[in-house]
Design a protein around this motif. Structure first.
Motif, mmCIF file in Angstrom:
data_model
loop_
_atom_site.group_PDB
_atom_site.id
_atom_site.type_symbol
_atom_site.label_atom_id
_atom_site.label_comp_id
_atom_site.label_asym_id
_atom_site.label_seq_id
_atom_site.Cartn_x
_atom_site.Cartn_y
_atom_site.Cartn_z
ATOM 1 N N VAL A 657 6.917 16.444 67.111
ATOM 2 C CA VAL A 657 7.182 15.136 66.502
ATOM 3 C C VAL A 657 6.029 14.858 65.544
ATOM 4 O O VAL A 657 4.867 14.792 65.949
ATOM 5 C CB VAL A 657 7.270 14.025 67.557
ATOM 6 N N THR A 693 10.599 10.007 72.196
ATOM 7 C CA THR A 693 10.992 9.272 70.984
ATOM 8 C C THR A 693 12.044 8.234 71.343
ATOM 9 O O THR A 693 12.853 8.427 72.256
ATOM 10 C CB THR A 693 11.564 10.227 69.924
ATOM 11 N N SER A 696 13.162 5.061 65.780
ATOM 12 C CA SER A 696 12.344 5.651 64.711
ATOM 13 C C SER A 696 10.874 5.734 65.098
ATOM 14 O O SER A 696 10.024 5.839 64.219
ATOM 15 C CB SER A 696 12.493 4.814 63.430
ATOM 16 N N SER A 697 10.555 5.700 66.405
ATOM 17 C CA SER A 697 9.160 5.715 66.850
ATOM 18 C C SER A 697 8.957 6.777 67.916
ATOM 19 O O SER A 697 9.899 7.189 68.605
ATOM 20 C CB SER A 697 8.764 4.340 67.405
ATOM 21 N N VAL A 698 7.710 7.224 68.041
ATOM 22 C CA VAL A 698 7.327 8.153 69.093
ATOM 23 C C VAL A 698 6.317 7.449 69.988
ATOM 24 O O VAL A 698 5.457 6.703 69.507
ATOM 25 C CB VAL A 698 6.734 9.453 68.507
ATOM 26 N N CYS A 765 2.220 3.819 70.320
ATOM 27 C CA CYS A 765 3.493 3.874 69.595
ATOM 28 C C CYS A 765 3.192 4.062 68.115
ATOM 29 O O CYS A 765 2.438 3.263 67.531
ATOM 30 C CB CYS A 765 4.303 2.595 69.842
ATOM 31 N N ILE A 768 7.644 7.595 63.334
ATOM 32 C CA ILE A 768 7.868 9.002 63.017
ATOM 33 C C ILE A 768 7.998 9.150 61.507
ATOM 34 O O ILE A 768 8.594 8.312 60.824
ATOM 35 C CB ILE A 768 9.147 9.512 63.708
ATOM 36 N N ARG A 773 12.495 13.141 60.940
ATOM 37 C CA ARG A 773 13.488 12.575 61.869
ATOM 38 C C ARG A 773 14.728 13.439 61.925
ATOM 39 O O ARG A 773 15.146 14.010 60.950
ATOM 40 C CB ARG A 773 13.860 11.143 61.422
#
Length: 773
Positions: A657, A693, A696-698, A765, A768, A773
């Motif tokens: 990621v 994930t 739209s975030s890891v 947090c 990405i 993506r």
């Protein structure tokens, strides 16, 4: 004892009891009067009317006449030698070619009984459902009925036939109904004495072959007329001959239909002996009528007396309420609910009334339906509502009366307080209160102008009167223009003030509102807003200066400490190289080396924390695989965790990621989190590291069980020099989590700490990278 409060209280309770007792008595007697059939006819009927003049008498007379006609119609069909014959055939049904069946009276009785039909004690058709009720739906042709004259072959032409489609159940009900009329007449008029007399004579068109049905054959027409009430019907007369007060219609047609002769003649005399020598239904109803009339008179007297006593007790209660003695100067006693403002008290009374009405309709009406016959439901439901309104009105009225006597009705009212508040607001220029009152006044005046203009225009057709409506309309238009202009200018000024507040909220503390664009209350608000702007600018400059001084102080102090500290570390290292054999001196050197290294780390952390919190950090942003970075950092700390028997449990995705961050700063963040877990995790426990994930975030999370109780809030752990180990028995500066949070936020990330009992969880947090993506 004469003027004691106890005697006055007893008097009021006694009067209250008497008042409501006679209120109930009045309503009860009015109910008796209302349900009498003569209600609304005045009082003249009490002197002139008798039972035989009533509609009830006429209904009974008509009902008995109809049963006599049916008896005359079915007597020959049901009797053999003057006695009822249950084996006698009374109908024939056509089921098909060569299949015609005859049925006796007994067969119809048994068939009807199997389906729940029977004759009650008054010989009326009754019904109780059975398992066979309603199962007979098939219709057949009825070719002949012995009790129906239209099926008589003497009344038909040679080729004429009559048939009707009926179910067996309907035909059985019809037969049973005629049998009931037969038994009713036979038992009440033929086989026993009665006040009702009849003589029915049918003959053909030549007055031959008369058929007589009578229970008084020996009396002539004049003798029957002399008994009292009578009705004489004849095919030779166009109208009935009767002295009945209530006219009975349609008996001529029924008499003709019951004739066994086609277009024959009939002569029917019906009479009632109004002296009622025999105890039958007419005698019983006459006695009941007399009793009801007596009851009506008594109810009139009781209602009048009850009203007078209700009025007297009400006046006495009005005089005594609120008083505790006969002394006119005594203080009026107010109850707790009398202290409420009258408007609020009236509102609660209305609310209680509505709730009581709802419960009355849901529960009270159902109880009335259980106790009272259906024809009286409407009246007693209305009586219940009136009693409810009376009780609430009585309670509210006496509460207001006590306030009036105590002279608190106006002084304690909401309207009085509003007027007082308005006067005070005018003196102190309270804008909101004044605006509220002026809005209400505008609404009242505007509504009055419109309603007045419409009233004049619609009510009075004259031109002059209608012209008077024009000033009212012009006044309404002018008032609306003035109010609209005032509110428009106020709205424009409020918008400017709102825009200035937004400027201040966005961080522009140098913004000033031009005061020349404002007036009145809004100008005062603008001046205060400018003062707030100046105060914020000054406070912000002071804070920036203070932060700069603190950063400079930390930097300078750290630099000043770093130079001698470096010398100490170097000299300690040189002494170690001399291979000193004395173990005591070696232990001293070891302590000196540890503490100097710790002081060096603390100094570096302090400088980095200061830079990170102030944003004075240069970031070298690049694409970083967070999963790979976590794996590398875990490998670096695996041996270190093993020294405290800590197991690292990792949950990582199979693919990488990518995020945009500074690699060196990210390593420092993870290093601080791993070090924090190493220092404070319970020995021989597990440390959980997860990367996942979401949208739209890891997310990176690290969890461990604390060796000591975490009696601290999560947000306090990210403050400088705050440590989870309150006893400070572990190595650490208390800056690790603070540095990690500041560096995370500098790289557009989010740093969150969760504490659940002894469970510590830190979460990172980061967004990405779009292409990844």
């Amino acid at each position: 004892m004469k003027n004691s409060p106890i005697s006055y209280t007893f008097k009021k309770i006694l009067l209250l009891f008497l008042h409501f007792f006679f209120v109930a008595l009045v309503f009860t007697n009015i109910g008796i009067l209302y349900h009498n059939e003569h209600y609304g006819q005045g009082l003249s009927w009490l002197r002139t009317e008798k039972y035989e003049d009533t509609a009830a008498f006429s209904d009974q007379f008509k009902d008995d006449a109809l049963k006599v006609f049916q008896y005359a119609q079915c007597r020959e069909a049901f009797e053999t030698n003057g006695k009822i014959d249950f084996s006698k055939i009374v109908a024939e049904i056509y089921y098909g070619p060569d299949d015609e069946r005859s049925y006796t009276l007994n067969e119809f009785i048994l068939y009807a009984k199997a389906r729940g039909y029977y004759l009650d004690v008054n010989w009326n058709l009754a019904f109780e459902p059975t398992s066979l009720s309603g199962t007979d739906k098939e219709k057949f042709l009825v070719d002949w009925k012995a009790y129906d004259p239209k099926y008589n072959t003497d009344n038909l032409d040679a080729n004429e036939t009559i048939s009707a489609e009926m179910t067996m159940e309907d035909l059985s009900k019809e037969v049973l109904s005629y049998l009931g009329s037969y038994y009713y007449v036979y038992n009440n008029f033929m086989n026993s004495a009665s006040n009702f007399y009849f003589k029915v004579v049918y003959s053909n068109d030549d007055f031959e072959y008369p058929i007589l049905t009578s229970n008084v054959q020996q009396l002539s027409l004049d003798q029957l007329k002399a008994l009292g009430k009578y009705l004489y019907i004849s095919s030779e007369l166009p109208n009935d001959v009767t002295n009945l007060t209530q006219q009975i219609h349609s008996l001529n047609g029924l008499a003709e239909q019951s004739s066994p002769y086609y277009q024959g003649n009939y002569e029917i005399t019906l009479a009632v002996d109004t002296s009622y020598p025999v105890k039958d239904v007419y005698c019983e109803e006459a006695l009941n009528y007399a009793a009801i009339r007596t009851q009506y008179v008594h109810s009139l007297y009781l209602s009048a007396a009850g009203l007078l006593i209700c009025l007297a007790t009400l006046l006495a209660l009005i005089a005594l309420t609120g008083r505790t003695s006969s002394n006119k100067d005594a203080v009026i006693r107010l109850h707790g609910f009398d202290q409420l403002m009258p408007e609020i008290f009236v509102f609660f009374c209305v609310l209680v009334t509505l709730i009581a009405l709802y419960l009355y309709r849901r529960i009270g009406c159902k109880l009335i339906h259980i106790v009272v016959p259906m024809e009286h439901w409407f009246y007693w439901e209305k009586i219940g509502q009136l009693l409810l309104f009376y009780i609430v009105g009585f309670f509210a009225g006496f509460s207001l009366l006590r306030r009036y006597k105590a002279r608190t009705l106006w002084s304690g009212s909401l309207l009085s307080r509003c007027i007082h508040t308005f006067r005070v607001s005018l003196e102190h220029k309270r804008f909101s209160t004044i605006l509220l009152f002026f809005s209400l006044a505008y609404l009242i005046v505007s509504t009055a102008c419109i309603l007045g203009a419409f009233y004049l225009y619609l009510t009075f057709p004259g031109r002059i009167i209608r012209t008077l409506a024009i000033p009212l309309v012009l006044l309404w238009i002018g008032l609306n223009v003035f109010v609209f202009h005032h509110f428009l200018m106020t709205s424009i000024q409020r918008d400017k003030i709102n825009s200035a507040i937004k400027q201040l909220a966005s961080g522009d503390t140098t913004y000033k509102v031009p005061l020349k664009d404002f007036s009145g209350k809004e100008k005062d608000m603008a001046e205060n807003l400018n003062n707030i702007s100046s105060g914020l600018e000054t406070a912000l400059q002071e804070k920036v200066r203070s932060e700069r001084l603190k950063a400079d102080l930390i930097t300078n102090v750290s630099h000043d400490i770093k130079t001698p500290l470096t010398s100490i570390i170097n000299y300690v290292d040189l002494i170690k190289r001399e291979h000193i054999s004395d173990p005591k001196i070696q232990s001293y050197l070891e302590v000196l080396d540890q503490k100097s290294q710790r002081l060096k780390t603390l100094t570096e952390d302090l400088v980095e924390a200061s830079k990170a919190s102030s944003g004075n950090v240069k970031l070298d942003l690049m694409d970083i695989d967070l999963v790979e970075l976590v794996q590398q950092s875990a490998g670096e700390f695996e041996e270190k965790f093993a020294t405290r028997n800590l197991s690292l449990v990792m949950g990582l995705p199979e693919h990488g990621v990518t995020i945009v961050a500074d690699g060196r700063r990210m390593w420092r963040i993870l290093e601080n989190l791993y070090n924090n877990a190493f220092k404070y995790a319970m020995e021989q426990s597990r440390i959980y590291v997860d990367v996942f994930t979401k949208e739209s975030s890891v997310y990176f999370t690290i969890k461990n069980i604390s060796a000591t109780p975490l009696n601290i809030q999560p947000d306090e752990l990210t403050e400088r020099f705050v440590r989870g180990d309150v006893s400070r028995s572990t190595e650490g500066s208390g800056l690790g989590l603070s540095i990690a949070k500041s560096l995370t936020e500098l790289q557009n990330g989010q740093f969150t700490i969760y504490i659940d009992g002894d469970l510590f969880k830190a979460e990172l947090c980061f967004p990405i990278k779009e292409s990844a993506r």
